[in-house]
Design a protein around this motif. Structure first.
Motif, short mmCIF file in Angstrom:
data_model
loop_
_atom_site.label_atom_id
_atom_site.label_comp_id
_atom_site.label_asym_id
_atom_site.label_seq_id
_atom_site.Cartn_x
_atom_site.Cartn_y
_atom_site.Cartn_z
N ASP A 291 12.46 1.91 -1.65
CA ASP A 291 11.72 0.66 -1.78
C ASP A 291 12.18 -0.37 -0.75
N ALA A 292 13.43 -0.26 -0.31
CA ALA A 292 13.94 -1.19 0.70
C ALA A 292 13.12 -1.09 1.98
N LEU A 293 12.60 0.08 2.28
CA LEU A 293 11.77 0.26 3.46
C LEU A 293 10.51 -0.59 3.38
N LEU A 294 9.96 -0.71 2.17
CA LEU A 294 8.72 -1.47 2.00
C LEU A 294 8.98 -2.96 1.85
N GLN A 295 10.16 -3.35 1.37
CA GLN A 295 10.45 -4.77 1.18
C GLN A 295 10.54 -5.48 2.52
N GLY A 296 10.07 -6.68 2.58
CA GLY A 296 10.07 -7.43 3.82
C GLY A 296 8.86 -7.15 4.70
N HIS A 297 8.02 -6.25 4.26
CA HIS A 297 6.79 -5.94 4.98
C HIS A 297 5.62 -6.26 4.06
N GLN A 298 4.48 -6.44 4.63
CA GLN A 298 3.31 -6.82 3.86
C GLN A 298 2.59 -5.61 3.27
N LEU A 299 3.30 -4.51 3.07
CA LEU A 299 2.69 -3.32 2.51
C LEU A 299 2.76 -3.39 0.99
N SER A 300 1.62 -3.43 0.36
CA SER A 300 1.61 -3.41 -1.10
C SER A 300 1.26 -2.00 -1.56
N LEU A 301 1.68 -1.69 -2.76
CA LEU A 301 1.33 -0.37 -3.31
C LEU A 301 -0.18 -0.22 -3.42
N LEU A 302 -0.87 -1.28 -3.75
CA LEU A 302 -2.33 -1.22 -3.86
C LEU A 302 -2.96 -0.82 -2.52
N LEU A 303 -2.48 -1.39 -1.43
CA LEU A 303 -2.97 -1.03 -0.10
C LEU A 303 -2.67 0.44 0.20
N LEU A 304 -1.47 0.89 -0.17
CA LEU A 304 -1.10 2.27 0.09
C LEU A 304 -1.90 3.25 -0.77
N TYR A 305 -2.20 2.89 -2.01
CA TYR A 305 -3.04 3.75 -2.86
C TYR A 305 -4.44 3.85 -2.27
N PHE A 306 -4.96 2.70 -1.79
CA PHE A 306 -6.28 2.72 -1.16
C PHE A 306 -6.26 3.58 0.10
N ALA A 307 -5.20 3.46 0.89
CA ALA A 307 -5.07 4.28 2.09
C ALA A 307 -5.00 5.77 1.73
N ALA A 308 -4.30 6.10 0.64
CA ALA A 308 -4.22 7.50 0.19
C ALA A 308 -5.60 8.00 -0.22
N PHE A 309 -6.35 7.18 -0.93
CA PHE A 309 -7.70 7.54 -1.36
C PHE A 309 -8.59 7.82 -0.14
N VAL A 310 -8.57 6.90 0.83
CA VAL A 310 -9.42 7.04 2.02
C VAL A 310 -8.99 8.27 2.82
#
Length: 192
Positions: free
Chosen positions: A121-140
């Protein structure tokens, strides 16, 4: 039962009903095969089925990464039977309304995101990546690979039959989507 050819997914198709002679076990398998109803729409059944798989994945998050992985593996192991039996009940090989394979493919594509969420999770902290965006990216990404079927997905789809053939191309699409997500996150974290 005679196996009819797969319907043209570019047109509206009515979902073949479960035969009235089906026993309780067969009805359960049929409902799992059509994604508990998420594969029933006459158009874009695979996309709606993928949405159903994503919706089911959300409460699976409570299981943690290893629990989610275990359910995904079980889904893969029983998926060949579920897809094959549903196909037999419908009398159509790989009918577009059979979406258990989309469910499992979607779950496979989410595994890298869940690994990051639970273990890096430290990799994602400090960046504007939300889980919601990543789930949408996975779907697409999953739908992209599932619809376009680049090599080897297209070859597998054409040459592997039965329930395993219905399932394996979606697992491959999920794996390819997962790789794209790893690259996507790596690039965003590195350059954003």
């Amino acid at each position: 039962m005679t196996q009819l050819h797969k319907p043209d997914v570019r047109k509206a198709n009515v979902c073949p009903p479960c035969p009235p002679t089906a026993n309780v076990w067969e009805k359960l398998i049929y409902w799992l095969g059509i994604g508990l109803g998420s594969g029933l729409p006459n158009r874009a059944a695979g996309t709606w089925g993928t949405v159903g798989g994503l919706v089911v994945a959300i409460p699976m998050l409570w299981l943690g990464f290893w629990g989610f992985l275990a359910v995904t593996i079980i889904g893969c192991l029983v998926g060949s039977y579920i897809c094959g039996k549903t196909s037999d009940l419908m009398g159509v090989h790989d009918d577009p309304h059979i979406v258990w394979d989309e469910w499992v493919g979607m779950w496979v594509s989410l595994l890298p995101i869940l690994w990051l969420h639970f273990y890096d999770d430290a990799l994602l902290q400090g960046h504007q990546l939300s889980l919601l965006l990543l789930y949408f990216a996975a779907f697409v990404a999953f739908r992209f690979f599932d619809i376009l079927k680049p090599f080897p997905i297209k070859w597998v789809d054409k040459n592997v039959s039965g329930g395993f053939g219905i399932l394996i191309d979606d697992i491959l699409a999920g794996l390819m989507a997962g790789v794209v997500l790893i690259v996507f996150v790596s690039v965003l974290v590195t350059y954003v």
